[in-house]
Design an enzyme around this catalytic site. Structure first.
Site, short mmCIF file in Angstrom:
data_model
loop_
_atom_site.label_atom_id
_atom_site.label_comp_id
_atom_site.label_asym_id
_atom_site.label_seq_id
_atom_site.Cartn_x
_atom_site.Cartn_y
_atom_site.Cartn_z
CG ASP A 11 -8.02 -12.13 -0.63
OD1 ASP A 11 -7.47 -12.98 -1.35
OD2 ASP A 11 -7.85 -12.10 0.61
CB SER A 12 -10.19 -16.07 0.17
OG SER A 12 -8.88 -15.77 0.60
CB CYS A 74 -7.69 -14.63 -3.80
SG CYS A 74 -7.53 -16.25 -3.06
CD GLU A 154 -6.81 -14.55 8.28
OE1 GLU A 154 -7.67 -14.55 9.16
OE2 GLU A 154 -7.03 -14.24 7.10
CB CYS A 185 -0.07 -16.87 -0.28
SG CYS A 185 -1.44 -16.77 0.88
CG HIS A 187 -2.82 -14.17 4.44
ND1 HIS A 187 -3.72 -14.26 3.41
CD2 HIS A 187 -3.55 -14.05 5.58
CE1 HIS A 187 -4.95 -14.22 3.91
NE2 HIS A 187 -4.87 -14.10 5.22
#
Ligand code: DGL
Length: 282
Positions: A11-12, A74, A154, A185, A187
């Site tokens: 993932d990023s 991702c 985040e 996504c 997140h």
């Protein structure tokens, strides 16, 4: 391929832990190598060329670790770099998260009207529309770019006034009539309670992490590659700042990973041939 080789999850950054968590739940005997490219996060606002370059570098590192399968967790990398990965490393079995998310959305929708919340890069790629329309050509797909939700997750602001205001503002783009919402996504599953509160009650929310984990488990089983004994081990790598990853990771995983994250420098990996593969895939 060796059955006991690890599965690579890329993932990023930290968000792919939502996919790793779903994989770990379904595959308790597997070893995992998780690579979060925290030095280059976010991918969501970067060019396709940059995302391809980073993804190929990550794949080289994971292949060097002998992974039997690579999960591109991702969404942005899945949307923009799978073509380059197919071309550059046909010997590395891999999947992204978009095909599984699209399939689950098509299964869930009753009226064919599907909205997708994603980063700008994923929206720009057209990958979700293409994957959904390939399965259901009459679908009405509405892409909703929602970059700020990455920062919210985040920051750990997953509920409360700020989350409600920002999620609400993005959802205002969702005109009535869409019966399915894909969380496109890594997140966004962290914001699920707020999303549920603010979405119409009858909307079906699809989390691509869960469905991707199911696809990976089925694929490994079908190929005779599923480990069936032993307690799976986890290795976590980042490209920058393990402390931050440990802190945020605890939130994504709901458990402590302090002292268990190492740093890898994927920028030093040779990328010969990668340029050709990227150009031919573009
Ligand atoms: N992992 C990215 C995705 O799923 C979100 C974070 C980023 O922009 O890098 O699209």
């Amino acid at each position: 391929m060796i059955v006991n080789a690890p599965i690579g999850v890329f993932d990023s950054g930290v968000g792919g832990l939502t996919v790793y968590r779903a994989l770990r739940g379904l595959l308790p005997n597997e070893d995992f190598v998780y690579l979060g490219d925290t030095a280059r996060l976010p991918y969501g606002t970067k060019s396709k060329q940059a995302v391809e370059h980073y993804t190929l570098a990550a794949a080289r590192l994971l292949r060097g670790q002998g992974v039997k399968y690579m999960v591109v967790a991702c969404n942005t990398a899945s949307a923009q770099a799978l073509g380059a990965l197919d071309a550059a490393m046909p010997d590395l079995p891999h999947c992204g998260v978009i095909a599984a998310g699209a399939e689950a959305a098509v299964r869930a929708t009753r009226n064919g009207r599907i909205a997708v919340l994603a980063t700008e890069g994923t929206v720009r790629s057209g990958a979700y529309e293409a994957a959904i329309l390939a399965l259901r050509p009459d679908a009405d797909v509405r892409m909703l770019p929602a970059n700020l939700l990455v920062a919210l997750a985040e920051e750990g602001w997953c509920d409360g006034a700020e989350a409600t205001a920002i999620v609400g503002r993005y959802l205002a783009m969702l005109v009535p009539g869409y019966d399915t919402l894909v969380l496109g996504c890594t997140h966004f599953p962290l914001l699920l309670p707020v999303l549920r509160d603010l979405c119409p009650p009858d909307i079906h929310i699809v989390d691509s992490a869960t469905v991707t984990a199911r696809v990976v488990a089925d694929t490994l089983k079908a190929r005779g590659l599923m480990a069936s004994s032993g307690a799976g081990r986890d290795t976590f790598w980042v490209t920058d700042s393990p402390e931050r990853f440990e802190r945020l990771g605890a939130r994504f995983l709901g458990r402590d990973i302090r002292g268990r994250v190492a740093v890898a420098d994927i920028s030093l990996l040779p990328l010969e041939n990668a340029g050709d593969a990227v150009n031919s895939a573009a």
